[in-house]
Design a protein around this motif. Structure first.
Motif, short mmCIF file in Angstrom:
data_model
loop_
_atom_site.label_atom_id
_atom_site.label_comp_id
_atom_site.label_asym_id
_atom_site.label_seq_id
_atom_site.Cartn_x
_atom_site.Cartn_y
_atom_site.Cartn_z
N LEU A 58 53.65 -13.85 15.46
CA LEU A 58 54.89 -13.18 15.04
C LEU A 58 54.15 -11.65 14.42
N LEU A 59 53.52 -11.93 13.44
CA LEU A 59 53.09 -10.84 12.75
C LEU A 59 51.99 -9.81 13.27
N GLN A 60 51.17 -10.35 14.47
CA GLN A 60 50.32 -9.66 15.27
C GLN A 60 51.12 -8.80 16.34
N ALA A 61 52.27 -9.60 16.83
CA ALA A 61 53.12 -8.71 17.78
C ALA A 61 53.73 -7.88 16.96
N ALA A 62 54.07 -7.93 15.85
CA ALA A 62 55.18 -7.02 15.08
C ALA A 62 54.23 -5.62 14.80
N VAL A 63 52.94 -6.04 14.55
CA VAL A 63 51.93 -4.79 14.44
C VAL A 63 51.72 -4.16 15.68
N VAL A 64 51.52 -4.79 16.82
CA VAL A 64 51.29 -4.39 18.14
C VAL A 64 52.58 -3.50 18.49
N ASN A 65 53.95 -3.92 18.35
CA ASN A 65 54.87 -3.25 18.38
C ASN A 65 55.20 -2.13 17.72
N ALA A 66 54.89 -2.09 16.64
CA ALA A 66 55.04 -1.10 15.65
C ALA A 66 54.07 0.23 15.79
N LEU A 67 53.09 -0.15 16.53
CA LEU A 67 52.07 0.85 16.76
C LEU A 67 52.17 1.33 18.13
N ASN A 68 53.42 1.08 18.80
CA ASN A 68 53.67 1.17 20.41
C ASN A 68 54.68 2.40 20.31
N PRO A 69 54.32 3.49 21.11
CA PRO A 69 55.41 4.73 20.93
C PRO A 69 56.78 4.33 21.84
N GLY A 70 56.64 3.17 22.32
CA GLY A 70 58.01 2.89 23.31
C GLY A 70 59.38 2.92 22.27
N PRO A 71 59.11 2.04 21.02
CA PRO A 71 60.34 2.03 20.41
C PRO A 71 60.85 3.25 19.91
N TYR A 72 59.95 4.13 19.21
CA TYR A 72 60.35 5.50 18.82
C TYR A 72 61.00 6.29 19.87
N LEU A 73 60.41 6.36 20.97
CA LEU A 73 61.11 7.24 22.06
C LEU A 73 62.57 6.45 22.61
N GLY A 105 63.86 -2.32 13.45
CA GLY A 105 64.92 -1.98 12.30
C GLY A 105 64.57 -0.83 11.73
N PRO A 106 63.72 -0.67 11.04
CA PRO A 106 63.29 0.62 10.14
C PRO A 106 63.47 1.76 11.15
N ILE A 107 62.93 1.66 12.47
CA ILE A 107 62.91 2.68 13.40
C ILE A 107 64.38 3.16 13.76
N TRP A 116 64.34 4.72 20.82
CA TRP A 116 65.61 4.80 19.87
C TRP A 116 65.98 6.27 19.49
N SER A 117 64.94 7.36 19.69
CA SER A 117 65.21 8.58 19.54
C SER A 117 65.99 9.23 20.90
N LEU A 118 65.69 8.77 21.87
CA LEU A 118 66.38 9.56 23.18
C LEU A 118 67.33 8.80 24.05
N VAL A 119 67.43 7.46 23.59
CA VAL A 119 68.19 6.47 24.50
C VAL A 119 69.31 5.92 23.59
N MET A 120 68.49 4.93 22.95
CA MET A 120 69.38 3.81 22.32
C MET A 120 70.15 4.55 20.90
N GLY A 121 69.56 5.30 20.40
CA GLY A 121 70.31 6.06 19.11
C GLY A 121 71.35 6.84 19.53
N PRO A 122 71.38 8.03 20.29
CA PRO A 122 72.48 8.61 20.70
C PRO A 122 73.47 7.85 21.54
N LEU A 123 73.29 6.78 22.38
CA LEU A 123 74.13 5.77 22.89
C LEU A 123 75.02 5.15 21.92
N LEU A 124 74.23 4.58 20.79
CA LEU A 124 74.70 3.74 19.83
C LEU A 124 75.75 4.60 19.00
#
Length: 207
Positions: free
Chosen positions: A108-123, A50-52, A125-133
């Protein structure tokens, strides 16, 4: 609307099965703690993205339109890169998950932390999902909703399926995961080329 739904489903599948720390964590938790304790972790991307997503869309909405086209080209290249990596993983697939370093019951909390530290969501949303949305929403709000629903619906469903498969049938789980990686590689190649061609066409042959 159907295009955006299919795109969301495709990228959601690819984002789910791409080898990385988040998928490794999910499988490790499943093998160690069982499916009941791990299943809530399937919803972690909805919690952390969400925040990303908000930040990426806010930034992209202030970009000149020509920059968004160049981002579309960059997104196409990024998707093709993901496709190539997925193909190599599918070709040389080997199931080898170390579960010795994953502890605790708050999946859930552990997975959220792992996902937040993963560069995948940032890339993503910045390069694919964001522009398309932004593009889809400017055409119709239903396009944007279809994209988001397809993306996160597929992610949650696939993660839940992976958790159940690796709990009840470890060998079958690894085989299905390999098949999904191969499918995502093919789908990503198609959509990556589409993004690249459309972006270049809008830059050099504007209507």
């Amino acid at each position: 609307m159907m295009f955006y739904l299919v795109y969301g489903v495709t990228f959601g599948l690819a984002a789910t099965v791409q080898p990385g720390p988040f998928l490794t964590f999910i499988i490790s938790q499943t093998l160690q703690n069982g499916w009941r304790k791990t299943l809530p972790a399937a919803f972690a991307p909805m919690l952390t993205d969400g925040p990303i997503a908000v930040f990426a869309i806010f930034a992209l909405s202030h970009f000149p339109s020509i920059w968004l086209q160049w981002l579309r080209v960059a997104g196409g290249i990024f998707i093709i890169y993901l496709s190539w990596n997925a193909f190599k993983t599918w070709k040389n697939y080997s199931f080898n998950i170390d579960i010795q370093h994953v502890f605790g019951k708050k999946s859930l909390l552990q997975a959220a932390v792992v996902n937040a530290l993963n560069p995948g969501p940032y890339l993503g949303w910045s390069l694919v999902m964001g522009p398309l949305l932004l593009k889809g929403w400017s055409e119709s709000s239903l396009n944007g909703i279809a994209l988001i629903a397809g993306f996160y619906g597929t992610m949650v469903t696939c993660l839940a399926g992976i958790i159940l498969l690796f709990h009840f049938a470890r060998n079958l789980g690894s085989q299905v995961n390999r098949a999904m990686i191969g499918l995502s590689s093919l789908a990503l190649a198609v959509f990556g080329l589409y993004q690249l061609v459309v972006g270049l066409n809008n830059i050099f042959l504007p209507t």
